[in-house]
Design a protein around this motif. Structure first.
Motif, short mmCIF file in Angstrom:
data_model
loop_
_atom_site.label_atom_id
_atom_site.label_comp_id
_atom_site.label_asym_id
_atom_site.label_seq_id
_atom_site.Cartn_x
_atom_site.Cartn_y
_atom_site.Cartn_z
N UNK A 1 0.79 -1.22 0.00
CA UNK A 1 0.00 0.00 0.00
C UNK A 1 0.82 1.27 0.00
N UNK A 2 2.16 1.16 -0.08
CA UNK A 2 3.01 2.34 -0.16
C UNK A 2 2.93 2.97 -1.55
N UNK A 3 3.79 3.95 -1.80
CA UNK A 3 3.75 4.63 -3.09
C UNK A 3 4.13 3.68 -4.21
N UNK A 4 3.31 3.65 -5.25
CA UNK A 4 3.56 2.81 -6.42
C UNK A 4 3.57 3.71 -7.64
N UNK B 1 -2.71 18.50 -7.42
CA UNK B 1 -1.98 17.91 -8.54
C UNK B 1 -0.67 17.29 -8.05
N UNK B 2 0.01 17.96 -7.13
CA UNK B 2 1.26 17.45 -6.57
C UNK B 2 1.04 16.11 -5.87
N UNK B 3 -0.01 16.01 -5.08
CA UNK B 3 -0.31 14.75 -4.39
C UNK B 3 -0.57 13.63 -5.38
N UNK B 4 -1.31 13.93 -6.46
CA UNK B 4 -1.68 12.91 -7.43
C UNK B 4 -0.50 12.45 -8.27
N UNK B 5 0.38 13.38 -8.66
CA UNK B 5 1.47 13.04 -9.56
C UNK B 5 2.77 12.71 -8.84
N UNK B 6 3.11 13.51 -7.84
CA UNK B 6 4.37 13.29 -7.12
C UNK B 6 4.23 12.26 -6.02
N UNK B 7 3.02 12.12 -5.50
CA UNK B 7 2.79 11.13 -4.46
C UNK B 7 3.06 11.63 -3.06
N UNK C 1 12.74 3.34 1.25
CA UNK C 1 12.18 2.02 0.96
C UNK C 1 10.86 1.75 1.67
N UNK C 2 10.76 2.22 2.91
CA UNK C 2 9.55 1.97 3.69
C UNK C 2 8.33 2.66 3.08
N UNK C 3 8.55 3.66 2.25
CA UNK C 3 7.45 4.41 1.65
C UNK C 3 7.01 3.81 0.31
N UNK C 4 7.73 2.82 -0.19
CA UNK C 4 7.45 2.26 -1.52
C UNK C 4 6.63 0.98 -1.40
N UNK C 5 5.68 0.82 -2.31
CA UNK C 5 4.83 -0.38 -2.34
C UNK C 5 5.70 -1.61 -2.61
N UNK C 6 5.61 -2.60 -1.76
CA UNK C 6 6.41 -3.82 -1.90
C UNK C 6 6.10 -4.56 -3.19
N UNK C 7 4.87 -4.40 -3.70
CA UNK C 7 4.51 -5.08 -4.96
C UNK C 7 5.33 -4.51 -6.12
N UNK C 8 5.53 -3.20 -6.11
CA UNK C 8 6.35 -2.59 -7.15
C UNK C 8 7.79 -3.07 -7.05
N UNK D 1 11.69 9.39 -8.08
CA UNK D 1 10.48 9.59 -8.88
C UNK D 1 10.47 10.98 -9.49
N UNK D 2 10.39 11.06 -10.83
CA UNK D 2 10.34 12.33 -11.53
C UNK D 2 9.14 12.33 -12.46
N UNK D 3 8.42 13.44 -12.47
CA UNK D 3 7.20 13.51 -13.29
C UNK D 3 7.06 14.91 -13.88
N UNK D 4 6.59 14.97 -15.12
CA UNK D 4 6.33 16.27 -15.73
C UNK D 4 5.13 16.17 -16.67
#
Length: 408
Positions: free
Chosen positions: A87-90, A122-128, A178-185, A209-212
């Motif tokens: 359930x972490x960031x994916x 937008x930041x929450x949705x894209x950057x996580x 690492x603790x913030x990342x989804x283990x499935x990813x 993580x980089x997004x534009x």
């Protein structure tokens, strides 16, 4: 207390990394050059003038060293135990094709607080994640407002139309522990790494993580770049799809002929310099499988040789010490570099390329549309191969490479 002293350890480790960026790059400038247009107009709004000049120079260089940037730039190592959590960031859940819906006409909150809130969503949705707010900057001539957020090395820049609240473009970059990342990813990425042929330990230490969005007319929708980092290497994703794996190798894992070929290549490029092989990496993707040999006395190796893993053909040789900063800081470097004698450049390039690649460069034709400021490209008689070189004002080549003419 100094700001650096207050930062968590992984910030400093991130700046160094096992595969650090070349000295002339800054904050993954290789990624920036892919994310913005070719005329520098967006740089005027994204970056301060000092860094803008450096990134423009990097773009010039990156047109010739695309293989090196692709294989090595941006890799970092961060602290952590690599366990991940369900359930972490994916990053795969961030849409790489979606368009940010404009607000309903007449219903958008166009106050400063309203624009700030829209940018944060937008930041929450894209950057996580949500970063600390810095300021809102009115861009009157463009009819836009820039919302700026920053926390250490993480940042988010979001441009909105002032009169409608519509998001025009975004540019954001951060790291996750690492603790913030989804283990499935993590599990999926590790599976890709094993398929690439890596059999050693790979302790995941962080996610970059980089997004534009909207920064390049040729790109549709949200664009993402993600690197799962370990002390041993990196696993990269682009727009939610697996791109490549890069990992360290021991000297005993390559044959003597590989090392000999690497030494021969660097001696063709320059007469002086270290011959010490500092590290060997292998980078594997769908369309390539290459070795990266770094020569020097530290992770900031002076010379890099790229070689096809199976055929052991030289793909590129690059020496940062041969690069002359003054060539890109004169009164008019663009004109000076473009006006150089092409016949002399061909002869200088041939002295290196003929023996390095087993060709006759005099039989190749100059490709004007593929040549740029401080770089020159030649196409083989059969049209199958491109030889590209990067040079200084004195005509010294600090990089030369061969690629298929159809390479993306």
């Amino acid at each position: 207390m100094d700001k650096r002293e207050r930062e968590p350890q992984w910030y400093e480790l991130a700046r160094k990394g096992p595969f650090p960026e070349m000295k002339f790059t800054e904050e993954a400038a290789g990624r920036v050059t892919r994310q913005i247009g070719t005329d520098g107009s967006l740089l005027n709004q994204v970056l301060p003038s000092g860094r803008r000049r450096r990134v423009i120079r990097v773009r010039i260089l990156s047109s010739a060293v695309v293989l090196l940037l692709l294989f090595g730039a941006g890799a970092l190592v961060l602290g952590g135990d690599g366990v991940g959590r369900s359930g972490g960031f994916n990053p795969l859940q961030v849409s790489s094709a979606g368009i940010i819906d404009p607000p309903v006409t007449g219903q958008a909150d166009l106050t400063n607080e309203g624009l700030k809130a829209a940018a944060e969503q937008v930041m929450l949705e894209q950057l996580g994640k949500k970063l600390p707010f810095v300021n809102l900057e009115p861009l009157v001539e463009e009819g836009e407002t820039l919302a700026d957020f920053k926390d250490g090395d993480s940042f988010a820049k979001i441009w909105l139309q002032t009169e409608t609240g519509k998001v025009v473009r975004t540019y954001m970059d951060t790291f996750f522990t690492p603790e913030e990342v989804d283990s499935k990813f993590i599990d999926e990425a590790m599976d890709q790494l094993r398929k690439a042929g890596y059999k050693g330990e790979f302790t995941v230490t962080a996610l970059h993580h980089s997004v534009h969005y909207g920064t390049n007319a040729d790109e549709q929708g949200i664009q993402t770049d993600d690197g799962l980092i370990a002390e041993e290497g990196q696993i990269d994703y682009e727009n939610g799809a697996y791109r490549s794996s890069t990992f360290k190798m021991g000297e005993n894992e390559v044959g003597a002929e590989v090392k000999q070929a690497g030494l021969k290549a660097i001696k063709l490029l320059r007469e002086k310099g270290t011959d010490h092989l500092y590290s060997i990496k292998r980078t594997v993707a769908q369309k390539w499988d290459a070795l990266v040999l770094t020569y020097g006395e530290s992770e900031y190796g002076a010379t890099t040789v790229l070689m096809d893993y199976a055929a052991q053909d030289i793909l590129q040789v690059f020496d940062i010490l041969l690069y002359d900063e003054k060539s890109f800081s004169s009164a008019d470097p663009n004109t000076n570099l473009l006006d150089m004698d092409k016949a002399k450049l061909r002869r200088s390039a041939a002295a290196i390329a003929d023996e390095m690649f087993g060709i006759r460069l005099e039989e190749y034709t100059i490709v004007k549309e593929m040549s740029g400021i401080g770089s020159i490209a030649f196409k083989s008689p059969d049209g199958a191969t491109i030889i590209t070189g990067s040079y200084n004002l004195d005509g010294t080549f600090y990089m030369i490479q061969q690629t298929p003419a159809t390479a993306e």
